[in-house]
Scaffold this motif. Sequence first.
Motif, PDB file in Angstrom:
ATOM      1  N   GLY A 150       0.821  -1.210   0.000  1.00 36.92           N
ATOM      2  CA  GLY A 150       0.000   0.000   0.000  1.00 36.92           C
ATOM      3  C   GLY A 150       0.850   1.253   0.000  1.00 36.92           C
ATOM      4  N   THR A 151       1.900   1.244   0.789  1.00 43.02           N
ATOM      5  CA  THR A 151       2.800   2.400   0.867  1.00 43.02           C
ATOM      6  C   THR A 151       3.520   2.601  -0.462  1.00 43.02           C
ATOM      7  N   ILE A 152       3.982   1.509  -1.054  1.00 39.03           N
ATOM      8  CA  ILE A 152       4.693   1.605  -2.335  1.00 39.03           C
ATOM      9  C   ILE A 152       3.745   2.128  -3.419  1.00 39.03           C
ATOM     10  N   TYR A 153       2.521   1.624  -3.429  1.00 40.88           N
ATOM     11  CA  TYR A 153       1.530   2.064  -4.411  1.00 40.88           C
ATOM     12  C   TYR A 153       1.244   3.555  -4.255  1.00 40.88           C
ATOM     13  N   ASP A 154       1.072   4.013  -3.023  1.00 38.90           N
ATOM     14  CA  ASP A 154       0.812   5.438  -2.775  1.00 38.90           C
ATOM     15  C   ASP A 154       1.971   6.300  -3.256  1.00 38.90           C
ATOM     16  N   GLN A 155       3.200   5.836  -3.049  1.00 43.86           N
ATOM     17  CA  GLN A 155       4.371   6.586  -3.512  1.00 43.86           C
ATOM     18  C   GLN A 155       4.397   6.672  -5.039  1.00 43.86           C
ATOM     19  N   GLN A 156       4.058   5.560  -5.706  1.00 38.74           N
ATOM     20  CA  GLN A 156       4.057   5.550  -7.169  1.00 38.74           C
ATOM     21  C   GLN A 156       2.971   6.484  -7.726  1.00 38.74           C
ATOM     22  N   VAL A 157       1.802   6.474  -7.095  1.00 41.09           N
ATOM     23  CA  VAL A 157       0.727   7.361  -7.523  1.00 41.09           C
ATOM     24  C   VAL A 157       1.156   8.822  -7.355  1.00 41.09           C
ATOM     25  N   LYS A 161       4.185   9.999  -7.294  1.00 42.60           N
ATOM     26  CA  LYS A 161       5.231  10.294  -8.261  1.00 42.60           C
ATOM     27  C   LYS A 161       4.639  10.533  -9.660  1.00 42.60           C
ATOM     28  N   ALA A 162       3.668   9.711 -10.047  1.00 41.52           N
ATOM     29  CA  ALA A 162       3.032   9.858 -11.363  1.00 41.52           C
ATOM     30  C   ALA A 162       2.293  11.189 -11.454  1.00 41.52           C
ATOM     31  N   ARG A 163       1.567  11.562 -10.404  1.00 44.53           N
ATOM     32  CA  ARG A 163       0.834  12.839 -10.416  1.00 44.53           C
ATOM     33  C   ARG A 163       1.794  14.027 -10.489  1.00 44.53           C
ATOM     34  N   LEU A 164       2.873  13.937  -9.741  1.00 48.97           N
ATOM     35  CA  LEU A 164       3.873  15.006  -9.761  1.00 48.97           C
ATOM     36  C   LEU A 164       4.480  15.133 -11.154  1.00 48.97           C
ATOM     37  N   GLN A 165       4.792  13.991 -11.771  1.00 52.10           N
ATOM     38  CA  GLN A 165       5.350  14.008 -13.127  1.00 52.10           C
ATOM     39  C   GLN A 165       4.362  14.620 -14.120  1.00 52.10           C
ATOM     40  N   GLN A 166       3.093  14.283 -13.963  1.00 49.42           N
ATOM     41  CA  GLN A 166       2.053  14.823 -14.840  1.00 49.42           C
ATOM     42  C   GLN A 166       1.938  16.341 -14.679  1.00 49.42           C
ATOM     43  N   ARG A 167       1.962  16.810 -13.450  1.00 51.16           N
ATOM     44  CA  ARG A 167       1.886  18.259 -13.200  1.00 51.16           C
ATOM     45  C   ARG A 167       3.088  18.988 -13.782  1.00 51.16           C
ATOM     46  N   MET A 168       4.272  18.384 -13.639  1.00 54.04           N
ATOM     47  CA  MET A 168       5.482  19.019 -14.168  1.00 54.04           C
ATOM     48  C   MET A 168       5.442  19.083 -15.697  1.00 54.04           C
ATOM     49  N   SER A 169       4.956  18.017 -16.328  1.00 55.05           N
ATOM     50  CA  SER A 169       4.844  18.004 -17.785  1.00 55.05           C
ATOM     51  C   SER A 169       3.876  19.082 -18.255  1.00 55.05           C
TER      52      SER A 169
END
Length: 101
Positions: free
Chosen positions: A10-17, A19-27
């Motif tokens: 659960g913790t790993i999944y939350d971190q990946q989510v 990270k993906a949202r942050l990457q999307q915002r930066m793009s």
Amino acid sequence: GFKWHMLKEGTIYDQQVRKARLQQRMSQAQRENSFYLESVEKAKTQRKISERRAAKGLGAPGDAPPARGPRGAGAGAAPFSREKVPAVPGGISDKVLNQLL
């Protein structure tokens, strides 16, 4: 029952989510920034063109550029020719009058 690896997943999944949202915002921010910079550059170029035309007396600043070439020519526009039109003293040649009418 509860297992420790479930908590870890659960913790790993939350971190990946996250990270993906942050990457999307930066793009998205990069796209917006590059679009803005392109718009500024286009405006600057257009302003310089208008200033040069105004300096040459070809139109007021902010005027639309005159139609020219194959892109600007209308469907019925005559092709450009470099033929010399003989000067008629005190009048306009027939060729010029025919082109105007």
